[in-house]
Design a protein around this motif. Structure first.
Motif, PDB file in Angstrom:
ATOM      1  N   TRP A  50       0.826  -1.211   0.000  1.00  0.00           N
ATOM      2  CA  TRP A  50       0.000   0.000   0.000  1.00  0.00           C
ATOM      3  C   TRP A  50       0.858   1.257   0.000  1.00  0.00           C
ATOM      4  CZ3 TRP A  50      -0.272   3.858   3.740  1.00  0.00           C
ATOM      5  CH2 TRP A  50      -1.334   4.748   3.631  1.00  0.00           C
ATOM      6  N   ARG A  51       1.905   1.246   0.836  1.00  0.00           N
ATOM      7  CA  ARG A  51       2.764   2.431   0.957  1.00  0.00           C
ATOM      8  C   ARG A  51       3.541   2.705  -0.325  1.00  0.00           C
ATOM      9  NH1 ARG A  51       4.116   6.381   0.493  1.00  0.00           N
ATOM     10  NH2 ARG A  51       5.502   7.758   1.653  1.00  0.00           N
ATOM     11  N   ARG A  52       3.996   1.684  -1.016  1.00  0.00           N
ATOM     12  CA  ARG A  52       4.737   1.877  -2.265  1.00  0.00           C
ATOM     13  C   ARG A  52       3.884   2.599  -3.306  1.00  0.00           C
ATOM     14  NH1 ARG A  52       9.666  -0.248  -3.158  1.00  0.00           N
ATOM     15  NH2 ARG A  52      10.379  -2.060  -1.959  1.00  0.00           N
ATOM     16  N   ASN A  53       2.599   2.327  -3.306  1.00  0.00           N
ATOM     17  CA  ASN A  53       1.710   2.890  -4.321  1.00  0.00           C
ATOM     18  C   ASN A  53       0.949   4.120  -3.849  1.00  0.00           C
ATOM     19  OD1 ASN A  53       1.903   0.835  -6.555  1.00  0.00           O
ATOM     20  ND2 ASN A  53       1.361  -0.488  -4.856  1.00  0.00           N
ATOM     21  N   TYR A  54       1.147   4.511  -2.597  1.00  0.00           N
ATOM     22  CA  TYR A  54       0.374   5.618  -2.023  1.00  0.00           C
ATOM     23  C   TYR A  54       0.537   6.902  -2.822  1.00  0.00           C
ATOM     24  CZ  TYR A  54      -1.086   9.189   1.343  1.00  0.00           C
ATOM     25  OH  TYR A  54      -1.698  10.252   1.945  1.00  0.00           O
ATOM     26  N   HIS A  55       1.785   7.209  -3.253  1.00  0.00           N
ATOM     27  CA  HIS A  55       2.080   8.501  -3.847  1.00  0.00           C
ATOM     28  C   HIS A  55       1.656   8.633  -5.299  1.00  0.00           C
ATOM     29  CE1 HIS A  55       3.678  11.168  -1.007  1.00  0.00           C
ATOM     30  NE2 HIS A  55       4.881  10.694  -0.897  1.00  0.00           N
ATOM     31  N   HIS A  56       1.406   7.537  -6.011  1.00  0.00           N
ATOM     32  CA  HIS A  56       1.138   7.715  -7.442  1.00  0.00           C
ATOM     33  C   HIS A  56      -0.207   7.153  -7.882  1.00  0.00           C
ATOM     34  CE1 HIS A  56       3.097   3.717  -7.388  1.00  0.00           C
ATOM     35  NE2 HIS A  56       2.357   3.451  -8.441  1.00  0.00           N
ATOM     36  N   GLU A  57      -1.161   7.203  -6.985  1.00  0.00           N
ATOM     37  CA  GLU A  57      -2.527   6.835  -7.343  1.00  0.00           C
ATOM     38  C   GLU A  57      -3.386   8.098  -7.410  1.00  0.00           C
ATOM     39  OE1 GLU A  57      -3.871   3.991  -4.519  1.00  0.00           O
ATOM     40  OE2 GLU A  57      -2.891   2.302  -5.498  1.00  0.00           O
ATOM     41  N   GLY A  58      -3.929   8.380  -8.595  1.00  0.00           N
ATOM     42  CA  GLY A  58      -4.764   9.565  -8.762  1.00  0.00           C
ATOM     43  C   GLY A  58      -3.966  10.790  -9.161  1.00  0.00           C
ATOM     44  N   GLU A  59      -4.646  11.771  -9.773  1.00  0.00           N
ATOM     45  CA  GLU A  59      -3.970  12.972 -10.256  1.00  0.00           C
ATOM     46  C   GLU A  59      -3.897  14.065  -9.202  1.00  0.00           C
ATOM     47  OE1 GLU A  59      -5.705  14.360 -13.832  1.00  0.00           O
ATOM     48  OE2 GLU A  59      -5.281  12.533 -14.980  1.00  0.00           O
ATOM     49  N   ARG A  74      -1.108  16.614  -7.946  1.00  0.00           N
ATOM     50  CA  ARG A  74      -0.027  15.775  -7.427  1.00  0.00           C
ATOM     51  C   ARG A  74       1.301  16.164  -8.072  1.00  0.00           C
ATOM     52  NH1 ARG A  74      -0.465  11.208  -4.723  1.00  0.00           N
ATOM     53  NH2 ARG A  74      -2.670  11.031  -5.252  1.00  0.00           N
ATOM     54  N   PRO A  75       2.363  16.387  -7.271  1.00  0.00           N
ATOM     55  CA  PRO A  75       3.683  16.705  -7.834  1.00  0.00           C
ATOM     56  C   PRO A  75       4.178  15.591  -8.757  1.00  0.00           C
ATOM     57  CG  PRO A  75       3.654  17.107  -5.468  1.00  0.00           C
ATOM     58  CD  PRO A  75       2.386  16.388  -5.800  1.00  0.00           C
ATOM     59  N   ALA A  76       4.993  15.966  -9.738  1.00  0.00           N
ATOM     60  CA  ALA A  76       5.456  14.996 -10.732  1.00  0.00           C
ATOM     61  C   ALA A  76       6.191  13.822 -10.101  1.00  0.00           C
ATOM     62  CB  ALA A  76       6.371  15.700 -11.744  1.00  0.00           C
ATOM     63  N   ASN A  77       7.019  14.092  -9.055  1.00  0.00           N
ATOM     64  CA  ASN A  77       7.787  13.005  -8.446  1.00  0.00           C
ATOM     65  C   ASN A  77       6.919  12.072  -7.621  1.00  0.00           C
ATOM     66  OD1 ASN A  77       7.300  14.827  -6.417  1.00  0.00           O
ATOM     67  ND2 ASN A  77       9.264  14.529  -5.407  1.00  0.00           N
ATOM     68  N   HIS A  78       5.652  12.452  -7.388  1.00  0.00           N
ATOM     69  CA  HIS A  78       4.757  11.587  -6.632  1.00  0.00           C
ATOM     70  C   HIS A  78       4.106  10.510  -7.501  1.00  0.00           C
ATOM     71  CE1 HIS A  78       3.996  14.108  -2.753  1.00  0.00           C
ATOM     72  NE2 HIS A  78       5.263  13.959  -3.033  1.00  0.00           N
ATOM     73  N   PHE A  79       4.414  10.527  -8.791  1.00  0.00           N
ATOM     74  CA  PHE A  79       3.879   9.490  -9.666  1.00  0.00           C
ATOM     75  C   PHE A  79       4.818   8.280  -9.713  1.00  0.00           C
ATOM     76  CE2 PHE A  79       1.479  13.146 -11.192  1.00  0.00           C
ATOM     77  CZ  PHE A  79       0.220  12.596 -11.333  1.00  0.00           C
ATOM     78  N   ARG A  80       5.969   8.406  -9.085  1.00  0.00           N
ATOM     79  CA  ARG A  80       6.913   7.290  -9.064  1.00  0.00           C
ATOM     80  C   ARG A  80       6.672   6.416  -7.843  1.00  0.00           C
ATOM     81  NH1 ARG A  80      10.743  11.490 -10.116  1.00  0.00           N
ATOM     82  NH2 ARG A  80      11.462  11.303  -7.976  1.00  0.00           N
TER      83      ARG A  80
END
Length: 393
Positions: A50-59, A74-80
């Motif tokens: 869950w934590r690995r994917n927390y930052h890049h789910e949704g715009e 969402r900041p660009a680096n949060h899609f990684r």
């Protein structure tokens, strides 16, 4: 208690609190978990996924600021996906939470879940000298020289613009300056450009971590005479990774620190006149700051971060890659020292790392790769060019 004993910093405690509240507690609520004893190996694995994917789910992301919910792009680096290094840092507060529960007899040892420590990935491209070591974000020799020269040119140009404005507008310009930049005897842009140049040179020539340079105060610096050469250098006491360590610098960085003292003499001790001739006024300014009970408590660099101005400097250099950060200056120092043939034990001591860390993350250059790239010669040439620079010409 850990802060009082000096084992951790207040910033570490604050960051741990954020991790536990924002991520771990939030996930527990989502999973319907209310007791630590209900968390085992399976639950930890689910949390990590869950934590690995927390930052890049949704715009968009939502967060609370001053009691109000804010929705932002969402900041660009949060899609990684979260890296292993960042994940390890965020799992550490959870380990400490469970250990605290055992110490307080809330949990038994047999209930402790296994929290993994992920291996840091190592990438090396033999065709790219900038990625030959594990932390590949170090400056190639030619890039390093260009970086220092660009920072110096920016500082000199800012001073010239200030001088020209003063010649044109006279005392009216000086009055405006005092109103806008307090006690600094020059425009803020000229002052900031010189600070940035000094910061970049200091980190790349000493291997200081950015946070160590940020915490460095005048009271942490003392003169030191080298017995064999008779040259006077400086000794730094720096704090990083929850401990103090000593850094010794020689003539070029000594002159850099003296220049910083002269640059800040008006704001710290209220003196610009009577410091002596050009040859010794910078050293006199350093001595006066050191002898002042109040001035010596001030930080060498009065700003918390140079990240934005450093990024602008990188853009002005027009490098072909965009993975260079302030920490790259430390990586550059360590790699340069290894390539110059300095023993790995000495490099580890100078950098404040263990030999194992240097071997694992930095000592990745193979003899054949070094020979093919002629990189040792390029490092020696770059070092020679930087040594020839007068920090405050």
């Amino acid at each position: 208690e850990d802060v009082r004993r000096g084992e951790v910093t207040e910033a570490t405690v604050k960051q741990s609190e954020i991790v536990l509240k924002k991520y771990f507690a939030a996930w527990c609520d989502t999973a319907g978990i209310s007791r630590l004893s209900d968390i085992g190996d399976v639950q930890i694995k689910r949390y990590i996924k869950w934590r690995r994917n927390y930052h890049h789910e949704g715009e968009h992301i939502t967060y609370v600021r001053n009691g109000k919910e804010v929705r932002a792009k969402r900041p660009a680096n949060h899609f990684r996906e979260l890296s292993n290094t960042s994940l390890n840092k965020q799992l550490d507060p959870i380990r400490r939470l469970f250990q605290w529960a055992v110490d307080e007899a809330i949990l038994e040892n047999r209930h402790l879940p296994r929290i993994p420590n992920f291996e840091r990935s190592v990438r090396a491209d033999p065709s790219d000298p900038g990625s030959l070591s594990a932390p590949g974000k170090w400056f190639r020799p030619e890039e390093w020289v260009k970086l220092i020269q660009t920072a110096l040119k920016a500082a000199v140009d800012a001073i010239h613009r200030h001088d020209n404005a003063y010649k044109i507008y006279g005392t009216g310009y000086q009055t405006k300056l005092k109103a806008s930049v307090d006690l600094y005897s020059m425009s803020k842009k000229a002052f900031d450009a010189q600070l940035l140049y000094a910061w970049v040179l200091l980190l790349s020539k000493t291997g200081l971590r950015p946070i160590e340079a940020q915490r460095l105060c005048w009271k942490h610096i003392a003169k030191h005479e080298f017995q064999q050469s008779g040259i006077v250098g400086l000794r730094f006491q720096v704090f990083g990774k929850n401990r103090w360590r000593e850094v010794v610098v020689q003539e070029q960085i000594r002159n850099l620190i003296y220049g910083l003292a002269d640059l800040q003499s008006l704001s710290l001790i209220g003196i610009t006149e009577g410091l002596g001739t050009t040859e010794n006024r910078q050293e006199n300014a350093f001595d006066l700051i050191k002898s002042s009970p109040t001035a010596r408590e001030n930080k060498i660099f009065p700003y918390n971060s140079f990240r934005k101005s450093f990024q602008t400097l990188i853009e002005n250099c027009k490098f072909e890659r965009n993975n260079l950060t302030p920490y790259s200056l430390r990586h550059t120092f360590i790699n340069m020292e290894l390539l110059k043939g300095r023993p790995i034990n000495d490099v580890a001591l100078m950098a404040g790392n263990s030999v194992q860390v240097i071997e694992r993350f930095y000592n990745a250059l193979k003899p054949l790769m070094i020979a093919e790239l002629d990189i040792e010669k390029r490092v020696a040439l770059a070092d020679e060019k930087i040594e020839e620079l007068d920090p405050w010409r």
